[in-house]
Design an enzyme around this catalytic site. Structure first.
Site, short mmCIF file in Angstrom:
data_model
loop_
_atom_site.label_atom_id
_atom_site.label_comp_id
_atom_site.label_asym_id
_atom_site.label_seq_id
_atom_site.Cartn_x
_atom_site.Cartn_y
_atom_site.Cartn_z
NE ARG A 173 4.15 0.06 -2.33
CZ ARG A 173 5.41 -0.14 -2.67
NH1 ARG A 173 6.30 0.80 -2.50
NH2 ARG A 173 5.78 -1.26 -3.22
N GLY A 227 -2.58 -0.65 -12.35
CA GLY A 227 -2.72 0.34 -11.27
C GLY A 227 -1.40 1.07 -11.09
CB CYS A 274 4.09 5.06 19.48
SG CYS A 274 4.09 6.79 19.97
#
Ligand SMILES: *Cc1c(COP(=O)(O)O)cnc(C)c1O
Length: 423
Positions: free
Chosen positions: A317, A280, A348
């Site tokens: 990530r 991937g 936030c």
């Protein structure tokens, strides 16, 4: 590598031959930009190792499942590794061949199995004994036999981040190594299953070959025991997981890596079996950048912040794995000094950061490119804070194609309803 496809010319960052500032002006930010040339090159590196061998590449769609990305790989002749019925629908919509799909995942729903059987997928990568029973029932109810491979957990340490390590004991993935023989015996007895293969997937962002060879040896030991019991294994799926360079990692070259694995299979006398790769990240990671604009610079006593219009909902990530992504200005300033910033988004959450302690010579309004964002970028994005997800563009030579429109705010709550008022 990133550099060949996202390179500075005259101080302006370009994707292939299109300037990224033009794309930002045309499509807005945050914007994912992919390079077709980079996808093609990475696929070619695997294909080269497979040439003249009984081996195939099955792109792991979850890394980046945009139809245009899947379509590029389908045209290049890839099979696919999927983890849901939704991904199978995408592969088919992109022109991929469902009969070249392997279906992975620990929790396949009966409806997903039915859909995959209707489409005649190549193989189910089964991850537990209860899943064998369910698949046997579903296939039986359709008067079919499902081709299966068992995902075995070889208990090797892939030496990667704990959240993306999957091949160790105590992990939710796969059948425990000690249990695998019994599970295969069970599978071979079930009337609506046909054992065809074996697979493992030991983790992600792996930068060494040795864990693969360790896993492969354990898998091949098992194949030999199965052979002795007349349970025939036609293909060996070695999974995905090869790492890319985000900063200073030095993963093996794709062709050399794949060749080493194929050679190892042949050396142990299994060259007649088909080998599948399920990459991937290594196919798409460095084929994409995320473009974002600096909203505000916010100097502070202990930290300076560059607040940008991309956030953890666009690229999860860093928040999720503390992952590093290179961040560079799209246009290099020829005057002024660099300041060290934390690059953060508008969401936030204190965890909403994209890069820490980055020396950047930038002003509000400048564009930044977040590197290596082609894998697990858009596919992990969300609508947190009711933020529409970013648009996606694929550059093909000097043409930029909008391959996903930016979401509208209205579309985000189109399926929601106010409670009816009584009376
Ligand atoms: C995610 C996944 C892959 C791809 O992993 P990469 O690290 O992106 O190469 C391959 N196989 C399975 C079963 C997966 O879950």
């Amino acid at each position: 590598m990133t550099d060949a496809f996202f390179a500075y010319r005259d101080g302006v960052l370009h994707a292939e031959s299109v300037s990224l500032s033009t794309l930002a002006a045309r499509f807005g930010t945050p914007l994912y930009v992919y390079s077709k040339a980079a996808l093609t090159q990475a696929y070619g590196a695997y294909a080269k190792a497979c040439e003249g061998r009984n081996a195939a590449v099955h792109y792991a769609a979850k890394a980046n499942s945009n139809l245009a990305v899947l379509g590029v790989f389908a045209k290049l002749g890839a099979g696919f590794d999927i983890v849901s019925a939704g991904e199978l629908a995408r592969v088919i919509a992109a022109g991929g061949d469902p009969r070249r799909v392997v279906f992975s995942g620990v929790g396949k729903h009966a409806d997903e199995m039915r859909f995959a059987l209707e489409k005649d997928v190549f193989c189910f990568n089964v991850e537990s004994r209860p899943e064998l029973a369910r698949l046997n029932d579903v296939a039986g109810s359709m008067g079919r036999r499902a081709r299966v491979s068992l995902r075995v957990n070889p208990d090797v340490d892939a030496k990667t981040h704990p959240y993306i390590s999957t091949g160790l004991r105590g992990n939710k993935f796969g059948v425990a190594y000690e249990e695998a023989l019994a599970a295969y015996r069970e599978a071979s007895q079930l009337p609506h299953l046909e054992v065809v293969g074996i697979d493992c997937h030991i983790g992600s962002q792996i930068t060494e070959v040795s864990p693969y060879l360790d896993a492969l040896d354990k898998v091949l030991d098992l194949v030999e025991r199965l052979d002795a019991e007349n349970i025939k294994i036609h293909h060996i799926d070695v999974g995905g997981g090869l790492g890319i360079t985000y900063t200073d990692e030095t993963p093996p070259d794709i062709t050399a890596f794949a060749t080493q694995l194929l050679d190892h299979v042949a050396r142990r006398g299994h060259g007649h079996r088909q080998v599948l790769f399920e990459p991937g990240r290594s196919l798409v990671g460095n084929a994409g950048v995320l473009l974002t604009q600096v909203e505000f610079l916010k100097p502070g006593e202990t930290k300076n912040f560059a607040i940008v219009d991309a956030a953890m909902n666009d690229l999860a990530r860093p928040a999720m794995y503390e992952a590093y992504h290179g961040i560079v200005p799209v246009t290099q300033r020829d005057s002024g000094d660099s300041t060290v910033y934390d690059v953060v988004g508008p969401v936030c959450e204190s965890g909403d950061w994209l890069g820490r302690d980055r020396a950047l010579n930038v002003e509000a309004g400048d564009l930044l490119a977040i590197h290596s964002a082609g894998a697990y970028g858009f596919t992990m994005s969300s609508n947190y804070n009711t933020r529409p997800r970013a648009a996606e563009v694929m550059v093909d030579g000097d043409v930029a194609h909008l391959v996903r429109e930016r979401e509208t705010v209205e579309s985000l709550f189109a399926g929601e309803r106010l409670l009816p008022t009584n009376g």
